[in-house]
Design a protein around this motif. Structure first.
Motif, PDB file in Angstrom:
ATOM      1  N   LYS A 350      14.820 -11.339  62.668  1.00 24.11           N
ATOM      2  CA  LYS A 350      14.409 -10.300  63.613  1.00 24.11           C
ATOM      3  C   LYS A 350      15.605  -9.379  63.872  1.00 24.11           C
ATOM      4  O   LYS A 350      16.108  -8.755  62.966  1.00 24.11           O
ATOM      5  CB  LYS A 350      13.825 -10.931  64.872  1.00 24.11           C
ATOM      6  CG  LYS A 350      12.541 -11.722  64.603  1.00 24.11           C
ATOM      7  CD  LYS A 350      11.934 -12.294  65.866  1.00 24.11           C
ATOM      8  CE  LYS A 350      10.649 -13.028  65.549  1.00 24.11           C
ATOM      9  NZ  LYS A 350      10.017 -13.642  66.745  1.00 24.11           N
ATOM     10  N   ASP A 351      16.102  -9.328  65.093  1.00 24.58           N
ATOM     11  CA  ASP A 351      17.235  -8.439  65.368  1.00 24.58           C
ATOM     12  C   ASP A 351      18.554  -9.202  65.488  1.00 24.58           C
ATOM     13  O   ASP A 351      19.554  -8.664  65.961  1.00 24.58           O
ATOM     14  CB  ASP A 351      16.985  -7.641  66.651  1.00 24.58           C
ATOM     15  CG  ASP A 351      16.806  -8.544  67.869  1.00 24.58           C
ATOM     16  OD1 ASP A 351      16.631  -9.764  67.677  1.00 24.58           O
ATOM     17  OD2 ASP A 351      16.833  -8.016  68.998  1.00 24.58           O
ATOM     18  N   GLN A 352      18.562 -10.458  65.039  1.00 22.13           N
ATOM     19  CA  GLN A 352      19.758 -11.287  65.137  1.00 22.13           C
ATOM     20  C   GLN A 352      20.422 -11.463  63.777  1.00 22.13           C
ATOM     21  O   GLN A 352      19.748 -11.584  62.752  1.00 22.13           O
ATOM     22  CB  GLN A 352      19.412 -12.671  65.695  1.00 22.13           C
ATOM     23  CG  GLN A 352      18.853 -12.682  67.104  1.00 22.13           C
ATOM     24  CD  GLN A 352      18.506 -14.091  67.557  1.00 22.13           C
ATOM     25  OE1 GLN A 352      18.008 -14.891  66.790  1.00 22.13           O
ATOM     26  NE2 GLN A 352      18.802 -14.389  68.818  1.00 22.13           N
ATOM     27  N   LEU A 353      21.764 -11.517  63.784  1.00 24.49           N
ATOM     28  CA  LEU A 353      22.527 -11.883  62.598  1.00 24.49           C
ATOM     29  C   LEU A 353      23.023 -13.307  62.800  1.00 24.49           C
ATOM     30  O   LEU A 353      23.797 -13.575  63.721  1.00 24.49           O
ATOM     31  CB  LEU A 353      23.713 -10.937  62.385  1.00 24.49           C
ATOM     32  CG  LEU A 353      24.633 -11.281  61.192  1.00 24.49           C
ATOM     33  CD1 LEU A 353      23.854 -11.198  59.878  1.00 24.49           C
ATOM     34  CD2 LEU A 353      25.846 -10.356  61.158  1.00 24.49           C
ATOM     35  N   LEU A 354      22.563 -14.217  61.965  1.00 28.55           N
ATOM     36  CA  LEU A 354      22.903 -15.628  62.102  1.00 28.55           C
ATOM     37  C   LEU A 354      24.013 -16.000  61.122  1.00 28.55           C
ATOM     38  O   LEU A 354      23.923 -15.703  59.938  1.00 28.55           O
ATOM     39  CB  LEU A 354      21.681 -16.502  61.831  1.00 28.55           C
ATOM     40  CG  LEU A 354      20.421 -16.215  62.653  1.00 28.55           C
ATOM     41  CD1 LEU A 354      19.299 -17.159  62.257  1.00 28.55           C
ATOM     42  CD2 LEU A 354      20.717 -16.332  64.144  1.00 28.55           C
ATOM     43  N   LYS A 355      25.046 -16.651  61.620  1.00 25.31           N
ATOM     44  CA  LYS A 355      26.140 -17.129  60.783  1.00 25.31           C
ATOM     45  C   LYS A 355      26.062 -18.639  60.561  1.00 25.31           C
ATOM     46  O   LYS A 355      26.653 -19.177  59.632  1.00 25.31           O
ATOM     47  CB  LYS A 355      27.489 -16.785  61.435  1.00 25.31           C
ATOM     48  CG  LYS A 355      27.810 -15.296  61.458  1.00 25.31           C
ATOM     49  CD  LYS A 355      28.192 -14.796  60.080  1.00 25.31           C
ATOM     50  CE  LYS A 355      28.708 -13.366  60.132  1.00 25.31           C
ATOM     51  NZ  LYS A 355      29.196 -12.893  58.824  1.00 25.31           N
ATOM     52  N   ASP A 356      25.350 -19.324  61.488  1.00 27.06           N
ATOM     53  CA  ASP A 356      25.197 -20.771  61.386  1.00 27.06           C
ATOM     54  C   ASP A 356      23.803 -21.116  60.894  1.00 27.06           C
ATOM     55  O   ASP A 356      22.820 -20.425  61.220  1.00 27.06           O
ATOM     56  CB  ASP A 356      25.447 -21.436  62.746  1.00 27.06           C
ATOM     57  CG  ASP A 356      26.892 -21.311  63.189  1.00 27.06           C
ATOM     58  OD1 ASP A 356      27.777 -21.441  62.325  1.00 27.06           O
ATOM     59  OD2 ASP A 356      27.133 -21.070  64.393  1.00 27.06           O
ATOM     60  N   PHE A 357      23.705 -22.196  60.138  1.00 25.92           N
ATOM     61  CA  PHE A 357      22.444 -22.585  59.531  1.00 25.92           C
ATOM     62  C   PHE A 357      21.452 -23.012  60.609  1.00 25.92           C
ATOM     63  O   PHE A 357      21.726 -23.931  61.392  1.00 25.92           O
ATOM     64  CB  PHE A 357      22.676 -23.734  58.550  1.00 25.92           C
ATOM     65  CG  PHE A 357      21.534 -23.958  57.608  1.00 25.92           C
ATOM     66  CD1 PHE A 357      21.387 -23.162  56.487  1.00 25.92           C
ATOM     67  CD2 PHE A 357      20.604 -24.957  57.848  1.00 25.92           C
ATOM     68  CE1 PHE A 357      20.329 -23.358  55.612  1.00 25.92           C
ATOM     69  CE2 PHE A 357      19.546 -25.165  56.984  1.00 25.92           C
ATOM     70  CZ  PHE A 357      19.408 -24.368  55.858  1.00 25.92           C
ATOM     71  N   PRO A 362      10.660 -22.501  61.623  1.00 28.03           N
ATOM     72  CA  PRO A 362      10.092 -21.148  61.685  1.00 28.03           C
ATOM     73  C   PRO A 362      11.164 -20.059  61.568  1.00 28.03           C
ATOM     74  O   PRO A 362      10.919 -19.008  60.971  1.00 28.03           O
ATOM     75  CB  PRO A 362       9.410 -21.109  63.053  1.00 28.03           C
ATOM     76  CG  PRO A 362       9.113 -22.535  63.371  1.00 28.03           C
ATOM     77  CD  PRO A 362      10.255 -23.309  62.803  1.00 28.03           C
ATOM     78  N   ILE A 363      12.341 -20.305  62.159  1.00 28.02           N
ATOM     79  CA  ILE A 363      13.428 -19.331  62.044  1.00 28.02           C
ATOM     80  C   ILE A 363      13.927 -19.273  60.612  1.00 28.02           C
ATOM     81  O   ILE A 363      14.084 -18.187  60.031  1.00 28.02           O
ATOM     82  CB  ILE A 363      14.583 -19.682  63.009  1.00 28.02           C
ATOM     83  CG1 ILE A 363      14.131 -19.556  64.461  1.00 28.02           C
ATOM     84  CG2 ILE A 363      15.794 -18.777  62.751  1.00 28.02           C
ATOM     85  CD1 ILE A 363      15.179 -19.952  65.482  1.00 28.02           C
ATOM     86  N   LEU A 364      14.164 -20.445  60.017  1.00 30.48           N
ATOM     87  CA  LEU A 364      14.690 -20.487  58.654  1.00 30.48           C
ATOM     88  C   LEU A 364      13.733 -19.831  57.667  1.00 30.48           C
ATOM     89  O   LEU A 364      14.147 -19.092  56.766  1.00 30.48           O
ATOM     90  CB  LEU A 364      14.955 -21.943  58.257  1.00 30.48           C
ATOM     91  CG  LEU A 364      15.725 -22.182  56.963  1.00 30.48           C
ATOM     92  CD1 LEU A 364      17.079 -21.494  56.985  1.00 30.48           C
ATOM     93  CD2 LEU A 364      15.911 -23.684  56.720  1.00 30.48           C
ATOM     94  N   GLU A 365      12.446 -20.064  57.858  1.00 32.41           N
ATOM     95  CA  GLU A 365      11.452 -19.468  56.964  1.00 32.41           C
ATOM     96  C   GLU A 365      11.333 -17.960  57.161  1.00 32.41           C
ATOM     97  O   GLU A 365      10.890 -17.245  56.258  1.00 32.41           O
ATOM     98  CB  GLU A 365      10.096 -20.144  57.177  1.00 32.41           C
ATOM     99  CG  GLU A 365      10.054 -21.587  56.669  1.00 32.41           C
ATOM    100  CD  GLU A 365       8.754 -22.291  56.993  1.00 32.41           C
ATOM    101  OE1 GLU A 365       8.075 -21.857  57.959  1.00 32.41           O
ATOM    102  OE2 GLU A 365       8.419 -23.260  56.302  1.00 32.41           O
ATOM    103  N   GLY A 366      11.759 -17.472  58.347  1.00 27.17           N
ATOM    104  CA  GLY A 366      11.673 -16.039  58.620  1.00 27.17           C
ATOM    105  C   GLY A 366      12.954 -15.283  58.356  1.00 27.17           C
ATOM    106  O   GLY A 366      13.029 -14.069  58.607  1.00 27.17           O
TER     107      GLY A 366
END
Length: 425
Positions: A350-357, A362-366
């Motif tokens: 969405k509007d987040q940049l993730l650095k950690d796994f 649902p988040i990982l699939e998106g």
């Protein structure tokens, strides 16, 4: 040489078998700590290919003790077949192989349940190999499993077997096309397996601790990889055991003070086999190129592996949960000839940049990968290079980016299939 755990940092298939084989030269004992014959380690020696499923890769060296620990689930027929195939090829397998008395046995009931349950899941299947691994670990956790030592107590074995077969047949009744199993036939079959395996069965926890106490060096060999760990992987698309470094202690019966180093093995790109999320997967021509050039087909099942760019989010996770002290990069030569190479430095959700796994499925699939592009070394080759100084400069730059991003040294680089296609730092 130190006591070293060798662990996969991705979804398995990173080339751990070759690395264990190479490091065995300076070790005394090689010990497998988890998984079953759903794993496959490929070692190439002088053009001859050996595919090992249960027996540690160290068996290809003379006078090295190989241990299959209590954390491994053993299909006795698969183990007997592997022993006989190695002997037929001139590999000595007798006093140098020990199997834990406490290793749980994969039974025909486990295989039937595995196949039936996976089929029932339809589009939600996990991608299991159907070899009974998960149901065997289920029985282990529910305290109803059958262990290697039970083969040598026939009446006890028969009693446990009848109870397990009755339970399995009850569950298999949900699948009308599945044949029910008979306890007597399995009993006779497994008694014959016990006779053949008796010379190898041992108190391996005592054996390995005595070896360490006497100053001998041990290589701890894991199967699969960090992202397939039942606790730290992409659950539920995982294996049924702890493939991370912590599994070495419980899977062999040693204490953490015995461990000197933990080396994580990573391909120069990323692959996974089976179902589940894979953020940096390449769906087009680039993915096909990596698959064909890297011969990315499962050593055990022959299934085509899904391919993608190197993923630093995955690797940071692996560094953290394994406590890695160094990294091994394999299949660097597969990137030869590529003008540009991408690395995944984060995920966009969405509007987040993730650095950690992310742990939430649902988040990982998106997630979509965020890439940085590096120069390749077109016109130069790394294949078969055995000295770091002889690598193309752009390949060295690639190694530098990996090491600096993860904050750990690169200890070994593999530049081809053969045992000797390797660079030590």
């Amino acid at each position: 040489m130190a006591n070293i755990i060798i662990v996969g940092t991705q979804w398995g298939d990173e080339g751990k078998g070759k690395i264990v084989d190479c490091l065995t030269e300076k070790s005394n004992v090689v010990a497998r700590y988890q998984g079953g014959h759903n794993a496959g380690h490929t070692v190439v020696i002088g053009g001859d290919k050996f595919i090992l499923h249960l027996i540690p890769s160290g068996v290809l060296h003379k006078d090295k003790l190989c241990i299959i620990g209590n954390g491994v689930v053993v299909d006795p027929l698969a183990l007997i077949t592997e022993i006989e195939e190695l002997k037929a090829r001139g590999v000595a397998v007798m006093e140098n192989l020990k199997v834990s008395k406490n290793a749980h046995l994969i039974m025909p009931t486990h295989v039937s349940l595995d196949l039936s349950k996976e089929l029932k899941k339809g589009s939600k299947k996990i991608g299991t190999t159907g070899r009974g691994i998960g149901p065997c670990y289920t029985d282990k956790a529910s305290r109803s499993g059958i262990r290697m030592l039970d083969l040598f107590w026939p009446e006890q074995f028969k009693e446990k077997l009848r109870a397990n077969v009755a339970d399995a047949n009850y569950m298999l009744g949900q699948f009308p096309d599945t044949k029910k199993l008979g306890a007597d036939e399995i009993y006779n079959m497994y008694m014959s397996y016990g006779e053949k395996l008796a010379p190898y069965v041992d108190d391996t926890d005592i054996t390995i601790n005595e070896a360490i106490k006497s100053g001998k060096s041990v290589l701890f060999e894991g199967a699969q990889g960090t992202l397939l760990d039942v606790d730290h992987g992409t659950y539920p698309y995982v294996t049924s055991s702890n493939a991370t470094a912590g599994g070495a202690m419980t899977g062999l019966g040693v204490g953490p003070k015995c461990i000197d180093e933990v080396l994580g093995v990573a391909k120069a790109y990323t692959t996974r086999v089976g179902e589940g999320p894979f953020p940096s997967e390449l769906m087009g021509q680039e993915g096909e190129l990596l698959r064909e050039k890297g011969a990315e087909y499962g050593a055990t099942t022959g299934r085509p592996r899904r391919c993608g760019w190197l993923d630093f989010v995955v690797l940071r996770h692996a560094v953290r949960v394994n406590g890695l002290t160094g990294l091994v990069i394999t299949k660097l030569d597969i990137l030869d000839g590529m003008d540009k190479i991408k690395v995944c430095v984060g995920y966009r959700y969405k509007d987040q940049l993730l650095k950690d796994f992310p742990k939430e499925m649902p988040i990982l699939e998106g997630c979509t990968p965020v890439y940085e592009e590096l120069d390749g070394w077109t016109g130069h080759t790394t294949a078969g290079v055995r000295s770091y100084g002889k690598l193309p400069q752009k390949a060295k730059d690639y190694m530098k980016v990996i090491g600096e991003t993860l904050g750990i040294p690169i200890a070994i680089v593999s530049t081809g299939q053969d045992r000797d296609d390797i660079i030590y730092s």
